[in-house]
Write an enzyme that holds these catalytic residues in place. Structure first.
Site, mmCIF file in Angstrom:
data_model
loop_
_atom_site.group_PDB
_atom_site.id
_atom_site.type_symbol
_atom_site.label_atom_id
_atom_site.label_comp_id
_atom_site.label_asym_id
_atom_site.label_seq_id
_atom_site.Cartn_x
_atom_site.Cartn_y
_atom_site.Cartn_z
ATOM 1 N N HIS A 72 98.090 -6.817 56.298
ATOM 2 C CA HIS A 72 96.780 -7.245 56.820
ATOM 3 C C HIS A 72 95.798 -6.086 56.967
ATOM 4 C CE1 HIS A 72 98.145 -6.301 61.061
ATOM 5 N NE2 HIS A 72 96.865 -6.080 61.224
ATOM 6 N N ASP A 117 104.118 -9.119 56.218
ATOM 7 C CA ASP A 117 103.051 -8.198 56.608
ATOM 8 C C ASP A 117 103.442 -6.735 56.397
ATOM 9 O OD1 ASP A 117 100.597 -7.430 57.474
ATOM 10 O OD2 ASP A 117 100.917 -7.904 59.599
ATOM 11 N N GLN A 206 94.870 -3.249 69.007
ATOM 12 C CA GLN A 206 94.039 -3.198 67.801
ATOM 13 C C GLN A 206 93.880 -1.755 67.316
ATOM 14 O OE1 GLN A 206 93.982 -5.993 69.541
ATOM 15 N NE2 GLN A 206 94.288 -7.062 67.622
ATOM 16 N N GLY A 207 94.115 -1.554 66.044
ATOM 17 C CA GLY A 207 94.037 -0.214 65.476
ATOM 18 C C GLY A 207 95.401 0.447 65.333
ATOM 19 N N ASP A 208 96.397 -0.116 65.978
ATOM 20 C CA ASP A 208 97.772 0.388 65.810
ATOM 21 C C ASP A 208 98.454 -0.303 64.643
ATOM 22 O OD1 ASP A 208 97.755 2.158 68.009
ATOM 23 O OD2 ASP A 208 98.139 0.487 69.380
ATOM 24 N N SER A 209 97.885 -1.406 64.182
ATOM 25 C CA SER A 209 98.462 -2.181 63.088
ATOM 26 C C SER A 209 98.863 -1.311 61.918
ATOM 27 C CB SER A 209 97.449 -3.196 62.559
ATOM 28 O OG SER A 209 97.518 -4.343 63.317
HETATM 29 N N1 ARG Z 1 96.604 -6.801 64.480
HETATM 30 C C1 ARG Z 1 96.343 -5.622 65.239
HETATM 31 C C2 ARG Z 1 95.684 -4.559 64.375
HETATM 32 O O1 ARG Z 1 95.166 -4.908 63.357
HETATM 33 C C3 ARG Z 1 97.554 -5.131 65.969
HETATM 34 C C4 ARG Z 1 97.855 -6.009 67.079
HETATM 35 C C5 ARG Z 1 99.054 -5.639 67.823
HETATM 36 N N2 ARG Z 1 98.971 -6.406 69.012
HETATM 37 C C6 ARG Z 1 99.857 -6.381 69.981
HETATM 38 N N3 ARG Z 1 99.600 -7.051 71.062
HETATM 39 N N4 ARG Z 1 100.983 -5.732 69.858
HETATM 40 O O2 ARG Z 1 95.536 -3.417 64.747
#
Ligand code: ARG
Length: 261
Positions: A72, A117, A206-209
């Site tokens: 993603h 993913d 967000q941003g750790d993905s």
């Molecule tokens: N989808 C998020 C990203 O793009 C990461 C989300 C992780 N969320 C969590 N609650 N662990 O950075």
């Protein structure tokens, strides 16, 4: 006078927000700031294979030319020179950072927005002298306590971080994670692995993905997950959901081979 009181109230609110952690335990150990969410700063060299990607994701150095990240985080498979990978530093502004341009993206075949993913970003030239992170090739390490790290938000809705943050989170079984009080069946049990506290407070955000979730194996760190999704960040009963690397390990390995290693 009124103006000053307002200013002071605003300052007090900002200071409170900056020092408050949703996790009381983290707040006790952590007088300064909350990180990842509920974590602390990583030391230089502690996780040498951590990669920051210019689209705002994390990744892990799999080989001198390949960064394993989340599907993603990328658009599609094909030639791609638009991504910059930054590595070798905890401080993204450090003058000793190493940067590389991408030359190809490989997104997991079949990725359609849920499951599958994972993706590879191939670097235009190899990185030398930076340790890589081996992936789990069996379910042997798919439990216990995991470490997560990233430059993502330090709280839900928060800003991206300059310094690499780390935290530890416990494994959550598929049955628990898919129970009605948690994700109520949304988790793809075979492909995804959950980690976090029932009480919340510590999580990726967000941003750790695309960044790795890892633990100690027989001889050092092993990657067991890829940061994928969650409902908000660090909320009670909403663990982080990670791509289960062991499930995809054969596909990941053959993709790496096809990309030149
Ligand atoms: N989808 C998020 C990203 O793009 C990461 C989300 C992780 N969320 C969590 N609650 N662990 O950075």
């Amino acid at each position: 006078m009124r103006r000053w009181r307002t200013l002071l109230a605003v300052l007090a609110a900002v200071v409170t927000a900056a020092t408050m952690s949703p996790n009381p335990a983290a707040a006790a150990n952590d007088p300064v700031v909350p990180f990842v969410v509920g974590g602390t700063r990583a030391a230089q060299g502690e996780f040498p294979w951590m990669v920051r990607l210019s689209m705002g994701c994390g990744g892990a150095l799999y080989s001198p030319t390949l960064v394993l990240t989340a599907a993603h985080c990328v658009s599609r498979t094909g030639t791609n020179s638009s991504i910059t990978a930054t590595l070798g530093v905890v401080d993204l502004q450090s003058s000793s950072r190493v940067t590389r341009r991408s030359n190809y993206v490989y997104r997991a075949p079949g990725y359609n927005g849920s499951g599958d993913d994972w993706a590879f970003i191939r670097l235009a030239s190899p990185v030398t002298g930076v340790a890589t992170l081996p992936i789990a090739t069996s379910t042997a390490y798919d439990s216990g306590t995991f470490t997560v790290a990233g430059w993502g938000a330090n709280r839900e809705g928060g800003s991206q971080q300059r310094y690499l943050l780390k935290a530890t989170v416990p494994f959550v079984s598929d049955a628990t994670c898919n129970s009605s009080s948690m994700y109520g069946g949304e988790v793809i049990a075979a492909e995804e692995i959950c980690a976090g506290y029932t009480a919340g407070g510590v999580d990726t955000c967000q941003g750790d993905s695309g960044g790795p979730m890892f633990r100690q194996g027989a001889s050092g760190w092993i990657q067991v997950g890829i940061v994928s999704w969650g409902d908000g960040c660090a909320r009670p009963n909403k663990p982080g959901v990670y791509t289960q690397v062991s499930y995809f390990s054969s596909a990941i390995r053959s993709a790496a081979t096809s990309l030149g290693g």
